[in-house]
Design an enzyme around this catalytic site. Structure first.
Site, PDB file in Angstrom:
ATOM      1  CG  HIS A   1       9.667  53.619  24.473  1.00  0.00           C
ATOM      2  ND1 HIS A   1       9.273  53.704  23.157  1.00  0.00           N
ATOM      3  CD2 HIS A   1       8.651  54.142  25.210  1.00  0.00           C
ATOM      4  CE1 HIS A   1       8.077  54.255  23.096  1.00  0.00           C
ATOM      5  NE2 HIS A   1       7.679  54.538  24.324  1.00  0.00           N
TER       6      HIS A   1
ATOM      7  CE  LYS B   1      -2.373  54.419  20.183  1.00  0.00           C
ATOM      8  NZ  LYS B   1      -1.491  54.341  21.322  1.00  0.00           N
TER       9      LYS B   1
ATOM     10  NE  ARG C   1       7.230  62.065  26.315  1.00  0.00           N
ATOM     11  CZ  ARG C   1       6.361  61.824  25.367  1.00  0.00           C
ATOM     12  NH1 ARG C   1       6.770  61.540  24.156  1.00  0.00           N
ATOM     13  NH2 ARG C   1       5.070  61.889  25.592  1.00  0.00           N
TER      14      ARG C   1
ATOM     15  CB  SER D   1       5.735  56.345  19.608  1.00  0.00           C
ATOM     16  OG  SER D   1       6.552  55.515  20.386  1.00  0.00           O
TER      17      SER D   1
END
Length: 151
Positions: A17, A41, A90, A127
């Site tokens: 990030h 979440k 990515r 993450s």
């Protein structure tokens, strides 16, 4: 003024990030790191902790702001007058996922998505991997900025 929103949960912010944000400030006048709030979440870090990690990481970068939001990212962009969404890629799977979101966002609002490829040395960091390393008491410090430390 060209402003871009860099949305995510940032649970926690990673060096990947960080790389995208640092490169994004060379393209935009302002980057708003937008922490999305999703009640469904389960987060490892509180919203305040995540916000603090990012603010400390970019304390010396006046072009980076941190905000939180609920709901659709494009609605938040419209609310604050941002015309660009910045996203990092990515791998090919990221591209396919992000492409669908970008097309949907453009259907919903006049928002352009700008993609940056992650640097080769951070392309493996996610993450979810960082959280797994933390849960298993591994050395997570090389995966995140110095501001992210477990007490």
């Amino acid at each position: 003024m060209k402003r871009a929103l860099f949305p995510g949960s940032f649970d926690p912010i990673t060096k990947g990030h960080y790389d995208i944000i640092k490169r994004g400030v060379t393209l935009f006048d302002e980057i708003i790191v937008a922490i999305g709030v999703n009640a469904d979440k389960k987060y490892m870090f509180t919203l305040k902790e995540r916000q603090s990690f990012i603010e400390k990481t970019f304390a010396d970068e006046p072009k980076v702001k941190v905000m939180t939001y609920k709901g659709l990212t494009v609605d938040f962009c419209k609310d604050i007058g941002v015309e660009f969404i910045l996203r990092g890629l990515r791998n090919p799977a990221d591209f396919e996922f992000e492409k669908a979101i970008a097309h949907t966002n453009r259907d919903l609002a006049p928002i352009e998505t700008v993609f940056l490829l992650t640097s080769a040395d951070t392309s493996y960091i996610a993450s979810s991997i960082v959280r797994d390393v933390i849960r298993n008491k591994g050395d997570y410090t090389k995966l995140v900025p110095d501001s992210v430390r477990i007490k």
